[in-house]
Scaffold this active site. Structure first.
Site, mmCIF file in Angstrom:
data_model
loop_
_atom_site.group_PDB
_atom_site.id
_atom_site.type_symbol
_atom_site.label_atom_id
_atom_site.label_comp_id
_atom_site.label_asym_id
_atom_site.label_seq_id
_atom_site.Cartn_x
_atom_site.Cartn_y
_atom_site.Cartn_z
ATOM 1 N N ASP A 1 -5.148 -6.362 6.200
ATOM 2 C CA ASP A 1 -6.361 -5.702 5.742
ATOM 3 C C ASP A 1 -7.435 -6.748 5.427
ATOM 4 O O ASP A 1 -8.590 -6.658 5.855
ATOM 5 C CB ASP A 1 -6.013 -4.889 4.482
ATOM 6 N N ASP B 1 -2.507 -18.147 2.993
ATOM 7 C CA ASP B 1 -3.636 -18.883 2.409
ATOM 8 C C ASP B 1 -4.171 -19.925 3.391
ATOM 9 O O ASP B 1 -5.376 -20.027 3.623
ATOM 10 C CB ASP B 1 -3.263 -19.512 1.055
ATOM 11 N N ASP C 1 -10.823 -8.245 8.112
ATOM 12 C CA ASP C 1 -12.232 -8.210 7.684
ATOM 13 C C ASP C 1 -12.837 -9.604 7.756
ATOM 14 O O ASP C 1 -13.997 -9.774 8.134
ATOM 15 C CB ASP C 1 -12.358 -7.658 6.257
ATOM 16 N N TYR D 1 0.823 -1.214 0.000
ATOM 17 C CA TYR D 1 0.000 0.000 0.000
ATOM 18 C C TYR D 1 0.858 1.266 0.000
ATOM 19 O O TYR D 1 0.366 2.354 -0.285
ATOM 20 C CB TYR D 1 -0.949 0.026 1.215
ATOM 21 N N LYS E 1 3.808 -15.081 3.400
ATOM 22 C CA LYS E 1 3.731 -15.929 2.206
ATOM 23 C C LYS E 1 5.168 -16.228 1.788
ATOM 24 O O LYS E 1 5.602 -15.947 0.662
ATOM 25 C CB LYS E 1 2.935 -15.187 1.109
#
Ligand code: NAD
Length: 357
Positions: free
Chosen positions: A244, A220, A248, A141, A188
């Site tokens: 992020d 994952d 959620d 980001y 990851k």
């Protein structure tokens, strides 16, 4: 103690939920003999309307001269034209960057009495009590990005330095130390170089916290475990974009977006505290928003920025107790219980607070 709190109510339900949290902080001050001074400032869409800037200089100055910021939410259809040069969310990014708020703390609890509002079976929600620590000022980001050629190629850069990972990892380890002493670091590393640096650095920082048990999980598989066995997690630390998405995903465990608080912290005690939800234009102005996320954000403010852990715990206990005796807003309504307005829910928490104290 004396403290100054800047209140950025923002837009939509932001004003409704912060009003409730401020009233409860005032109650805490009265009960504990503290003096809290509240200073209101424009932020987000309302600041664009008034000044053309979502984070005006006067607001920045008030934030610089206070102990903590309590924030509602920003945005709404009026300011959401994607081609607009000035948008409310830019205020959020600038606020985080200005104060170098690199650690975003999001506790997620599943309340047994709200289980029917969550999409998972009640038995899977039992004992869910976790804390996400999301890196907030690095990664994809904030890395370089560009569209190339005729716009048929584009790239974003996920970039981290060791120092950036160390500082957020320490926040997470310290939090784990004060909780169940278990930390899951999500990356990851089987594909991404930045994740290999992340994992290596978290492992190095772990040596400073021998009593905390650390595990590394691939993002994952973690996304799956979060739904299959959510109660097994204590503190989770991860980079900006993974955080992020995963926060959620975790939010649904609580039954409503309105239940969840957050804190954005830097190196010192200063922090910005806000519910995780947005300005909810669909219910704004109706007085029916759930203020719990903002009330619990105020509790985090008391704990982290004002060093008032007992007051923080009292406010959290008051929320729990109000829920236990049937206080419900529309988003967590029960057929046999009255549905309360935002303000009335706040009053029920206030009554519980007086009993807890
Ligand atoms: P939202 O969180 O505002 O709302 C999503 C849904 O949840 C809506 O149906 C809403 O009514 C409900 N909801 C949210 N908070 C609630 C509460 N406290 N009580 C009861 N119900 C609640 O997300 P959205 O609709 O995607 O976004 C609306 C606006 O908010 C957009 O402009 C978006 O950019 C902005 N936004 C701001 C923030 C922030 O200020 N940090 C975060 C997310 C979205």
């Amino acid at each position: 103690m004396q403290a100054t709190i800047t209140v950025l109510s923002g837009d939509g339900i932001g004003t409704e939920v912060t009003a409730v949290a401020v009233a409860l902080l005032q109650e805490i001050a009265a009960l504990g003999g503290h003096t809290f001074t509240f200073q209101e400032a424009l932020f987000g869409g309302c600041a664009i309307d008034a000044t053309g800037d979502p984070f005006p200089a006067e607001t920045q100055a008030l934030c610089e001269n206070c102990d903590a910021v309590l924030l509602g939410a920003v945005g709404g259809p009026k300011w959401s034209d994607p081609s607009a040069k000035v948008r409310p969310e830019q205020g959020l990014l600038r606020l985080r960057r200005h104060f170098n708020l690199f650690a975003n703390l999001r506790p997620v609890r599943a309340y047994p009495m709200l289980a029917r509002h969550a999409p998972l079976r009640a038995d899977l929600l039992e004992g869910v009590d976790m804390l996400f620590v999301r890196e907030l000022t690095g990664g994809a980001y904030f890395g370089a990005r560009q569209e190339q050629g005729d716009g048929d190629t584009a790239y974003d850069t996920m970039i981290y330095t060791v120092a950036e990972v160390q500082r957020v990892a320490r926040v997470a380890f310290r939090a784990a130390q004060a909780r169940r002493k278990h930390l899951t670091s999500v990356d990851k590393a089987n594909v991404l170089a930045s994740s290999r640096l992340w994992q290596r650095t978290v492992t190095q920082v772990a040596a400073e916290f021998p009593e905390v048990q650390v595990e590394h999980a691939l993002v994952d598989s973690f996304a799956m475990q979060l739904i299959r066995t959510p109660s097994r997690f204590d503190v989770i630390v991860t980079e900006n974009m993974f955080g992020d998405i995963l926060t959620d995903e975790a939010a649904v465990l609580a039954g409503s977006l309105g239940m969840l608080p957050s804190a954005s912290l830097g190196e010192g005690t200063f922090g910005v505290y806000e519910p995780i939800h947005g300005s909810a234009p669909d219910i704004a102005g109706k007085g029916i928003a759930n203020p719990t996320g903002t009330i619990l954000s105020a509790a985090m403010l008391l704990r982290h920025s004002l060093n008032l852990p007992e007051e923080a715990a009292a406010l959290e206990a008051a929320v729990q107790s109000a829920l236990e005796v049937g206080a419900r807003t529309a988003d967590i309504a029960e057929p046999n219980l009255p549905t309360l307005s935002c303000a009335d829910f706040g009053e029920r928490v206030r009554a519980a607070l007086r009993k807890v104290h």
